[in-house]
Enzyme design. Structure first.
Site, PDB file in Angstrom:
ATOM      1  N   LYS A  42     -12.397  -6.187   5.024  1.00 32.79           N
ATOM      2  CA  LYS A  42     -11.664  -5.652   3.879  1.00 32.79           C
ATOM      3  C   LYS A  42     -12.628  -5.227   2.785  1.00 32.79           C
ATOM      4  O   LYS A  42     -13.608  -5.906   2.515  1.00 32.79           O
ATOM      5  CB  LYS A  42     -10.688  -6.693   3.327  1.00 32.79           C
ATOM      6  CG  LYS A  42      -9.541  -7.004   4.271  1.00 32.79           C
ATOM      7  CD  LYS A  42      -8.534  -7.933   3.632  1.00 32.79           C
ATOM      8  CE  LYS A  42      -7.372  -8.197   4.575  1.00 32.79           C
ATOM      9  NZ  LYS A  42      -6.372  -9.078   3.956  1.00 32.79           N
ATOM     10  N   ARG A  92       5.839 -11.140   6.062  1.00 32.84           N
ATOM     11  CA  ARG A  92       6.633 -10.094   5.424  1.00 32.84           C
ATOM     12  C   ARG A  92       7.490  -9.355   6.434  1.00 32.84           C
ATOM     13  O   ARG A  92       8.544  -8.823   6.097  1.00 32.84           O
ATOM     14  CB  ARG A  92       5.724  -9.088   4.716  1.00 32.84           C
ATOM     15  CG  ARG A  92       5.010  -9.662   3.517  1.00 32.84           C
ATOM     16  CD  ARG A  92       4.003  -8.694   2.988  1.00 32.84           C
ATOM     17  NE  ARG A  92       2.959  -8.523   4.002  1.00 32.84           N
ATOM     18  CZ  ARG A  92       1.818  -7.893   3.811  1.00 32.84           C
ATOM     19  NH1 ARG A  92       1.556  -7.335   2.665  1.00 32.84           N
ATOM     20  NH2 ARG A  92       0.930  -7.803   4.764  1.00 32.84           N
ATOM     21  N   SER A 130      -1.866  -6.680  -1.176  1.00 35.29           N
ATOM     22  CA  SER A 130      -3.118  -6.438  -1.894  1.00 35.29           C
ATOM     23  C   SER A 130      -3.641  -5.031  -1.643  1.00 35.29           C
ATOM     24  O   SER A 130      -4.141  -4.373  -2.557  1.00 35.29           O
ATOM     25  CB  SER A 130      -4.174  -7.469  -1.492  1.00 35.29           C
ATOM     26  OG  SER A 130      -3.787  -8.753  -1.889  1.00 35.29           O
TER      27      SER A 130
END
Length: 160
Positions: A42, A92, A130
């Site tokens: 990331k 999610r 994010s």
């Protein structure tokens, strides 16, 4: 038996979705560690130190929550060292479930006594991520609906 949870992530930045999961998990465990783990896959917005400071500020009112940082360890190794009884993961959608299930397979093989608990994202927060926050920032869009105040404060420091 003392129940100790560990909720991990890169938290770059921490979102209101993360905060909701942390709040809910803190009520389920005698102690909850929030593990800030380095993810080399990331691209970072904040340094590890900044993320740790943001998390500690955002979680200051949670008496049974401790923020930890790990840069080069498996989650189960950290969990074993800390006496963690449960890993906490947020879901999610079905994609998150598939992703998390692959980790659970190996985590359970490496540390069979540590259970994983999955918490479903609240419907109002299921699209907050994010990576989406970083994209909004890239295009200079407001993020105050999606992150705790501590993130906004850290971003203000950069502007000054």
């Amino acid at each position: 038996m003392t129940k100790i949870g560990l909720f991990t992530g890169s938290f770059d930045p921490v979102t209101n979705g993360h905060m909701d999961l942390i709040e809910r998990a803190s009520g389920l465990f005698d102690h909850l560690y929030v593990g800030l783990f380095y993810n080399p896959h990331k691209t970072g917005l904040f340094t590890l130190e900044e993320r740790k400071n943001i998390l500690e500020e955002a979680l200051v009112s949670y008496q049974n929550v401790t923020v930890i940082v790990s840069t080069n360890e498996l989650v189960v190794d950290v969990a074993s060292r800390l006496g963690v009884t449960h890993l906490v993961r947020g879901l999610r959608n079905a994609t998150d479930l598939e992703y998390e299930a692959s980790f659970d397979f190996y985590n359970h093989a490496l540390a069979p006594t540590i259970e994983t608990v999955y918490l479903l994202a609240k419907p109002a927060l299921k699209f907050v991520s994010s990576s989406q926050i970083r994209e909004l920032l890239h295009f200079q869009q407001a993020i105050h609906h999606y992150v705790p105040e501590a993130v906004l404060k850290e971003l203000e420091k950069r502007e000054n």
